[in-house]
Write an enzyme that holds these catalytic residues in place. Structure first.
Site, PDB file in Angstrom:
ATOM      1  N   HIS A   1       0.831  -1.165   0.037  1.00  0.00           N
ATOM      2  CA  HIS A   1      -0.050   0.024   0.090  1.00  0.00           C
ATOM      3  C   HIS A   1       0.896   1.235  -0.105  1.00  0.00           C
ATOM      4  O   HIS A   1       2.007   1.199   0.429  1.00  0.00           O
ATOM      5  CB  HIS A   1      -0.959   0.029   1.300  1.00  0.00           C
ATOM      6  CG  HIS A   1      -0.381   0.042   2.385  1.00  0.00           C
ATOM      7  ND1 HIS A   1       0.006   1.219   3.223  1.00  0.00           N
ATOM      8  CD2 HIS A   1       0.010  -0.960   3.388  1.00  0.00           C
ATOM      9  CE1 HIS A   1       0.634   1.058   4.358  1.00  0.00           C
ATOM     10  NE2 HIS A   1       0.472  -0.411   4.538  1.00  0.00           N
TER      11      HIS A   1
ATOM     12  N   CYS B   1       2.892  -5.050   6.876  1.00  0.00           N
ATOM     13  CA  CYS B   1       2.523  -4.904   5.580  1.00  0.00           C
ATOM     14  C   CYS B   1       3.780  -4.046   4.778  1.00  0.00           C
ATOM     15  O   CYS B   1       4.524  -3.593   5.334  1.00  0.00           O
ATOM     16  CB  CYS B   1       1.278  -3.754   5.162  1.00  0.00           C
ATOM     17  SG  CYS B   1      -0.271  -4.719   5.782  1.00  0.00           S
TER      18      CYS B   1
END
Length: 553
Positions: free
Chosen positions: A448, A467
């Protein structure tokens, strides 16, 4: 250790001995160019007499595997016939001697005994040679295709399942190929990154053979303009690995501009702060012995063998210790970008999956552990924290009922009692930025964007909760969407979608493989060898279990 017939796994000893005796009889008559029908009489006494020395000596041979293979070959020899081993046997023997170039250990493949039996005309010796060559192929193929050690035992973060190798089928197919050498070449990983590591291994072993590099003593930082007695050793160190390529300096002890440039090149390859100054961290990296760098390459080659043989025509690799994403197409690196990985306390898992959806202007549904460990403590300290960061509270994960964060006693919640769901609205403060890429994995990690762009200026970028944060998400989106049928995406269209501030989910017609890997050695397309910090300590856990060997058999 004696190998008795009672230890054969799930196999009748009589059946196996008859099989081996049949093979032995085939070898006995091979020199006469005759096929002899195997008698159905009981050959057990002859087999015991001929095979007893071999049975006692080779407890590590997988007799079930050997029996399965030779049964399929109708008990005919595949390596030893006529008066000497055949060409395929010679190619295999050569490859076993060269196993070190793959970071393997030749002595694991019976090479000394194969050499000793190679020229023997004795029928029993030829039987042993036949079996040893087959066993060596099985062991070599297994090691070079899927690795020597089990990642489950040495790599806690590695969660990519190894694909088992059916070495019996691999050998049968290899023997059918027109060029057996090509069959052997196809066994190691074929990814260009692996091939470049193999070349780097040879280069660094050559440096080791010549004595390696000298230790550079500690002291004040070395920088441009200084004269220091340690500078000649620094020059020699950087010249050995190709960082310093200019002619010899007029003043060997002066830290000149060329040396400062060479230090910067070194710092880039080692993931250090690029300032051209030999400070504490740079000196520490310079003084790691060449033997350790060789081992680092060997361990990285082993990790490549844990991966599927084919990664996909188009695929993404995130190298966790290198803080980098690389997109590949047809074996060529199309783009790369810096990334931010998980912290040491919340490491990014080594996993893989299929990238299936891009989300523009995403909501962030806060994972339970992050909500309890990070968001709630901030809300306790500042009752306006959630509101100011556009984080909304819902009664549960399955409820649309929104709650007022000011009406909740946050002191009563903990990891065992947290019934709420937190969700952050799209916007400039959203932790996922403007774009996220979803791929299938059981850890709920994804790639992301991030609003914290300043962190990409750091050389060490382990800040996330697991992440992968991307520096240039739109570049990645363009690569991912390049072959999506029915759409012709470009930067202008992507930015127009983002500028609407509306959440837009774009499922992919052609999902893309994603691999989050842990590779502390890496070779660029320019041949530069990069060595990265063991940020999660995975090399330290793996090293004691690796069968390193530096000497030829």
């Amino acid at each position: 250790m004696n190998y008795t017939f009672s230890t054969m796994r799930h196999r009748s000893s009589n059946t196996l001995l008859i099989s081996l005796c049949a093979l032995h009889l085939g070898l006995l008559v091979a020199g006469f160019g005759t096929r002899l029908a195997i008698a159905q009489d009981d050959p057990l006494p002859l087999a015991i007499e001929l095979l007893q020395p071999l049975m006692q000596e080779d407890a590590t041979l997988d007799w079930e595997e050997l029996s399965d293979f030779y049964a399929a070959e109708r008990f005919q020899p595949v390596w030893v016939g006529n008066e000497s081993p055949n060409q395929k046997a010679a190619l295999l023997r050569q490859r076993l001697h060269q196993a070190r170039r793959e970071g393997l250990v030749p002595k694991r493949y019976h090479i000394k005994r194969i050499d000793a039996l190679w020229s023997s005309g004795d029928a029993s010796d030829r039987l042993q040679l036949e079996l040893l060559l087959t066993s060596a192929f099985f062991d070599y193929a297994r090691d070079v295709r899927s690795g020597q050690i089990d990642p489950d035992k040495v790599a806690p973060l590695w969660q990519i399942k190894k694909v088992p190798v059916d070495v019996v089928t691999v050998l049968r197919l290899a023997l059918l190929m027109d060029d057996f050498g090509d069959a052997l070449d196809s066994l190691p990983p074929t990814h260009p990154a692996y091939r470049r590591l193999r070349e780097a291994l040879a280069r660094y072993r050559a440096i080791k053979k010549e004595g390696g590099w000298s230790y550079i003593p500690g002291g004040p930082s070395l920088r441009k303009g200084l004269r220091d007695p340690r500078v000649p050793a620094l020059r020699h160190r950087l010249a050995l690995v190709g960082d310093l390529e200019l002619p010899k300096a007029d003043d060997a002890k002066r830290f000149d501009a060329a040396l400062a440039y060479a230090v910067r090149r070194f710092q880039v390859r080692y993931g250090l702060e690029v300032d051209g100054v030999v400070g504490k961290e740079t000196l520490k990296a310079l003084n790691v012995p060449v033997e350790k760098r060789v081992e680092q390459i060997v361990m990285t080659m082993e990790r490549w063998r844990w991966l599927p043989q084919y990664l996909g025509r188009r695929h993404l690799i995130v190298n966790i210790p290198a803080y980098e994403l690389i997109a590949y197409e047809d074996g060529e690196a199309i783009l790369s970008m810096p990334v931010i990985i998980g912290s040491k306390k919340r490491p990014t898992p080594v996993t893989s999956g299929m990238l299936h959806t891009i989300v523009f202007n995403p909501y962030w549904t806060v994972p339970r552990n992050i909500a309890v460990r990070d968001i709630v403590p901030r809300q306790r300290r500042n009752p306006e924290y959630m509101s100011s960061h556009h984080i909304r509270v819902f009664a549960s994960w399955n409820s649309d009922s929104e709650l007022d964060p000011h009406q909740i006693d946050w002191r009563t919640v903990n990891i065992n009692h947290f019934p709420y769901m937190l969700r952050q609205d799209p916007g400039p403060d959203n932790a996922l930025g403007k774009t996220k890429f979803l791929f299938s994995n059981r850890f709920s990690v994804y790639l992301h964007d991030t609003p914290h762009e300043a962190l990409f200026a750091h050389s060490v970028r382990a800040y996330s909760s697991g992440c992968i944060r991307l520096e240039e998400p739109l570049r990645l989106a363009n690569f991912v969407l390049a072959e999506e049928k029915g759409w012709r995406w470009n930067d202008a269209m992507l930015r127009a979608v983002i500028d609407t501030d509306l959440t837009y989910r774009l499922p992919l017609a052609s999902p893309l493989p994603v691999y989050l890997l842990y590779l502390t050695a890496w070779v660029g397309e320019d041949g530069a060898v990069h060595f990265w910090r063991d940020v999660y300590g995975e090399d330290a856990l793996m090293s004691p279990c690796m069968p390193f060997e530096e000497q030829s058999p």
